[in-house]
Design a protein around this motif. Structure first.
Motif, PDB file in Angstrom:
ATOM      1  N   ALA A  13       0.922  -1.131  -0.106  1.00  0.00           N
ATOM      2  CA  ALA A  13       0.047  -0.135   0.066  1.00  0.00           C
ATOM      3  C   ALA A  13       0.805   1.351   0.165  1.00  0.00           C
ATOM      4  O   ALA A  13       0.529   2.285  -0.664  1.00  0.00           O
ATOM      5  N   LEU A  14       1.976   1.262   0.733  1.00  0.00           N
ATOM      6  CA  LEU A  14       2.701   2.557   0.839  1.00  0.00           C
ATOM      7  C   LEU A  14       3.488   2.530  -0.505  1.00  0.00           C
ATOM      8  O   LEU A  14       3.547   3.758  -0.945  1.00  0.00           O
ATOM      9  N   ALA A  15       3.974   1.456  -1.216  1.00  0.00           N
ATOM     10  CA  ALA A  15       4.261   1.480  -2.433  1.00  0.00           C
ATOM     11  C   ALA A  15       3.481   2.126  -3.624  1.00  0.00           C
ATOM     12  O   ALA A  15       3.961   2.763  -4.603  1.00  0.00           O
ATOM     13  N   ARG A  16       2.107   1.971  -3.270  1.00  0.00           N
ATOM     14  CA  ARG A  16       1.096   2.615  -4.342  1.00  0.00           C
ATOM     15  C   ARG A  16       0.946   4.315  -3.831  1.00  0.00           C
ATOM     16  O   ARG A  16       0.296   4.924  -4.790  1.00  0.00           O
ATOM     17  N   SER A  17       1.511   4.581  -2.897  1.00  0.00           N
ATOM     18  CA  SER A  17       0.912   5.863  -2.179  1.00  0.00           C
ATOM     19  C   SER A  17       1.468   7.270  -2.462  1.00  0.00           C
ATOM     20  O   SER A  17       0.822   8.462  -2.198  1.00  0.00           O
ATOM     21  N   SER A  18       2.656   7.139  -2.822  1.00  0.00           N
ATOM     22  CA  SER A  18       3.681   8.466  -3.092  1.00  0.00           C
ATOM     23  C   SER A  18       2.946   9.846  -3.976  1.00  0.00           C
ATOM     24  O   SER A  18       3.023  10.699  -3.122  1.00  0.00           O
ATOM     25  N   PRO A  19       2.039   9.628  -4.831  1.00  0.00           N
ATOM     26  CA  PRO A  19       1.434  10.798  -5.351  1.00  0.00           C
ATOM     27  C   PRO A  19       0.445  11.365  -4.620  1.00  0.00           C
ATOM     28  O   PRO A  19       0.507  12.452  -4.870  1.00  0.00           O
ATOM     29  N   TRP A  20       0.072  10.962  -3.568  1.00  0.00           N
ATOM     30  CA  TRP A  20      -1.100  11.529  -2.665  1.00  0.00           C
ATOM     31  C   TRP A  20      -0.159  11.740  -1.118  1.00  0.00           C
ATOM     32  O   TRP A  20      -1.093  12.205  -0.435  1.00  0.00           O
ATOM     33  N   ARG A  21       1.156  11.581  -1.011  1.00  0.00           N
ATOM     34  CA  ARG A  21       1.812  11.886   0.266  1.00  0.00           C
ATOM     35  C   ARG A  21       2.477  13.133   0.311  1.00  0.00           C
ATOM     36  O   ARG A  21       2.884  13.516   1.331  1.00  0.00           O
ATOM     37  N   PHE A  22       2.837  13.921  -0.860  1.00  0.00           N
ATOM     38  CA  PHE A  22       3.390  14.879  -0.511  1.00  0.00           C
ATOM     39  C   PHE A  22       3.528  15.900  -2.100  1.00  0.00           C
ATOM     40  O   PHE A  22       3.044  15.375  -2.974  1.00  0.00           O
ATOM     41  N   THR A  23       3.871  17.072  -2.008  1.00  0.00           N
ATOM     42  CA  THR A  23       3.791  17.864  -2.998  1.00  0.00           C
ATOM     43  C   THR A  23       5.045  18.504  -3.525  1.00  0.00           C
ATOM     44  O   THR A  23       5.235  18.631  -4.559  1.00  0.00           O
ATOM     45  N   THR A  24       5.939  18.858  -2.313  1.00  0.00           N
ATOM     46  CA  THR A  24       7.330  19.283  -2.801  1.00  0.00           C
ATOM     47  C   THR A  24       8.319  18.426  -1.999  1.00  0.00           C
ATOM     48  O   THR A  24       7.869  17.810  -0.831  1.00  0.00           O
ATOM     49  N   LEU A  25       9.648  18.177  -2.560  1.00  0.00           N
ATOM     50  CA  LEU A  25      10.528  17.243  -2.005  1.00  0.00           C
ATOM     51  C   LEU A  25      11.961  17.788  -2.447  1.00  0.00           C
ATOM     52  O   LEU A  25      12.176  17.983  -3.444  1.00  0.00           O
ATOM     53  N   HIS A  26      12.818  17.875  -1.494  1.00  0.00           N
ATOM     54  CA  HIS A  26      14.101  18.429  -1.443  1.00  0.00           C
ATOM     55  C   HIS A  26      15.030  17.308  -1.179  1.00  0.00           C
ATOM     56  O   HIS A  26      14.705  16.645   0.060  1.00  0.00           O
ATOM     57  N   PHE A  83      -3.560  21.192 -14.063  1.00  0.00           N
ATOM     58  CA  PHE A  83      -4.383  20.309 -13.839  1.00  0.00           C
ATOM     59  C   PHE A  83      -3.707  18.899 -13.395  1.00  0.00           C
ATOM     60  O   PHE A  83      -4.354  18.238 -12.468  1.00  0.00           O
ATOM     61  N   THR A  84      -2.506  18.830 -13.817  1.00  0.00           N
ATOM     62  CA  THR A  84      -1.725  17.716 -13.483  1.00  0.00           C
ATOM     63  C   THR A  84      -1.682  17.816 -11.684  1.00  0.00           C
ATOM     64  O   THR A  84      -1.601  16.744 -11.209  1.00  0.00           O
ATOM     65  N   ALA A  85      -1.307  18.956 -11.154  1.00  0.00           N
ATOM     66  CA  ALA A  85      -0.891  19.120  -9.935  1.00  0.00           C
ATOM     67  C   ALA A  85      -2.006  18.975  -9.076  1.00  0.00           C
ATOM     68  O   ALA A  85      -2.159  18.233  -8.135  1.00  0.00           O
ATOM     69  N   ALA A  86      -3.294  19.297  -9.734  1.00  0.00           N
ATOM     70  CA  ALA A  86      -4.466  19.075  -8.990  1.00  0.00           C
ATOM     71  C   ALA A  86      -4.943  17.814  -8.836  1.00  0.00           C
ATOM     72  O   ALA A  86      -5.608  17.095  -7.617  1.00  0.00           O
ATOM     73  N   ALA A  87      -4.533  17.007 -10.170  1.00  0.00           N
ATOM     74  CA  ALA A  87      -5.155  15.651  -9.939  1.00  0.00           C
ATOM     75  C   ALA A  87      -4.057  14.861  -8.833  1.00  0.00           C
ATOM     76  O   ALA A  87      -4.276  13.668  -8.365  1.00  0.00           O
ATOM     77  N   PRO A 107      -5.846   4.680  -9.677  1.00  0.00           N
ATOM     78  CA  PRO A 107      -6.413   4.584 -11.136  1.00  0.00           C
ATOM     79  C   PRO A 107      -5.345   3.983 -11.811  1.00  0.00           C
ATOM     80  O   PRO A 107      -3.955   4.440 -11.851  1.00  0.00           O
ATOM     81  N   GLU A 108      -5.880   3.072 -12.856  1.00  0.00           N
ATOM     82  CA  GLU A 108      -4.948   2.317 -13.661  1.00  0.00           C
ATOM     83  C   GLU A 108      -4.208   3.322 -14.603  1.00  0.00           C
ATOM     84  O   GLU A 108      -4.741   4.120 -15.212  1.00  0.00           O
ATOM     85  N   GLY A 109      -2.945   3.112 -14.800  1.00  0.00           N
ATOM     86  CA  GLY A 109      -2.068   4.101 -15.651  1.00  0.00           C
ATOM     87  C   GLY A 109      -1.845   5.387 -15.251  1.00  0.00           C
ATOM     88  O   GLY A 109      -1.741   6.367 -16.181  1.00  0.00           O
ATOM     89  N   TRP A 110      -2.024   5.793 -14.005  1.00  0.00           N
ATOM     90  CA  TRP A 110      -2.071   7.071 -13.407  1.00  0.00           C
ATOM     91  C   TRP A 110      -0.601   7.835 -13.879  1.00  0.00           C
ATOM     92  O   TRP A 110      -0.921   8.966 -14.153  1.00  0.00           O
ATOM     93  N   HIS A 111       0.540   7.130 -13.737  1.00  0.00           N
ATOM     94  CA  HIS A 111       1.682   7.790 -14.347  1.00  0.00           C
ATOM     95  C   HIS A 111       1.824   8.006 -15.460  1.00  0.00           C
ATOM     96  O   HIS A 111       2.618   8.955 -15.842  1.00  0.00           O
ATOM     97  N   PHE A 112       1.137   7.424 -16.452  1.00  0.00           N
ATOM     98  CA  PHE A 112       1.162   8.162 -17.957  1.00  0.00           C
ATOM     99  C   PHE A 112       1.147   9.675 -18.343  1.00  0.00           C
ATOM    100  O   PHE A 112       1.610  10.174 -18.843  1.00  0.00           O
ATOM    101  N   ASP A 113      -0.015  10.007 -17.231  1.00  0.00           N
ATOM    102  CA  ASP A 113      -0.560  11.509 -17.600  1.00  0.00           C
ATOM    103  C   ASP A 113       0.109  12.329 -16.384  1.00  0.00           C
ATOM    104  O   ASP A 113      -0.140  13.408 -16.604  1.00  0.00           O
TER     105      ASP A 113
END
Length: 247
Positions: A13-26, A83-87, A107-113
């Motif tokens: 589950a953690l491996a699936r979650s990155s897109p929804w766990r942060f917005t900026t990273l240094h 739009f990409t950021a909002a999604a 969502p399937e294929g999330w990373h493509f767009d």
């Protein structure tokens, strides 16, 4: 969320979650692989801004700025980047969250767009969103730990060969030529059964992978056997703070 005593399903589950766990990273990134490492074998410093759809990377070669998902052929305009950021920060259709905030179904294929901008190769995007570890991988030895002072979940990950022409149940990396789990399995998928490297004795069969609990990115990855494959580290400096990248 503390390291605790994670299960195999927690790690997936953690491996699936990155897109929804942060917005900026240094962070600072370093890698070694048979096909080459970071420039001059030196670490690179990166500033990822998912809200802007942009990553800035400073290496021994200079400063590079990359924008937009790597799978798109057209340049994104500001509206599309927004739009990409909002999604990324909102809950899209097809996203199911667990009670602990991790992703059960995405969502399937999330990373493509919606994938992060790519520097160097697709291994970069895979380590920032390691969803390829959530399926087609035998996971054992899951444990809560810490990496460079940050809570992390560790596991031994062994990629599985798929069945039949559809590769059913098999490991499907972001790009099989630069997979997180570089192995005979990933090379079979990319090059076919005639690839001479499939029997290379130094090719790893499994990796020890550490995922940062807060962000879900890969912070340490190393083969458990063999001398080839991929090894990388990501040292996180700041999460969801104002970025000040070089220009």
């Amino acid at each position: 969320m503390e390291p605790g005593s994670p299960t195999v399903e927690d790690f997936r589950a953690l491996a699936r979650s990155s897109p929804w766990r942060f917005t900026t990273l240094h962070f600072t990134h370093r890698r070694e692989r048979e096909a080459g490492g970071t420039p001059d074998d030196q670490p690179v410093e990166a500033w990822l801004d998912r809200k802007a759809g942009r990553v800035t990377v400073r290496s021994s070669k200079g400063v590079e700025v990359i924008e937009g998902p790597p799978y798109r052929t057209a340049v994104l305009d500001e509206a599309e980047l927004g739009f990409t950021a909002a999604a990324t920060t909102e809950r899209p259709e097809g996203l199911t969250m667990r009670a602990d905030g991790l992703v059960e179904v995405r969502p399937e294929g999330w990373h493509f767009d919606r994938g992060d901008p790519m520097w160097l190769d697709y291994l970069w995007t895979a380590m920032l969103d390691p969803v390829e570890l959530s399926d087609g991988v035998d996971i054992t030895g899951v444990a809560g730990t810490a990496v460079r002072g940050r809570p992390a979940w560790a596991a031994t990950c062994r990629p599985l060969a798929g069945r039949g022409e559809e590769w059913e149940g098999g490991y499907e990396p972001r790009c099989s030529c630069c997979a997180l789990l570089d192995s005979a399995v990933s090379r079979l998928l990319e090059y076919g059964p005639e690839d001479p490297t499939l029997t290379y004795p130094a090719l790893p069969t499994s990796y020890r992978v550490h995922l940062d609990v807060q962000t879900g990115i890969v912070v340490d990855l190393a083969p458990t056997d063999g001398r080839g494959g991929v090894a990388l580290t990501n040292e996180i400096h700041a999460v969801d703070e104002l970025l000040n990248p070089p220009r």
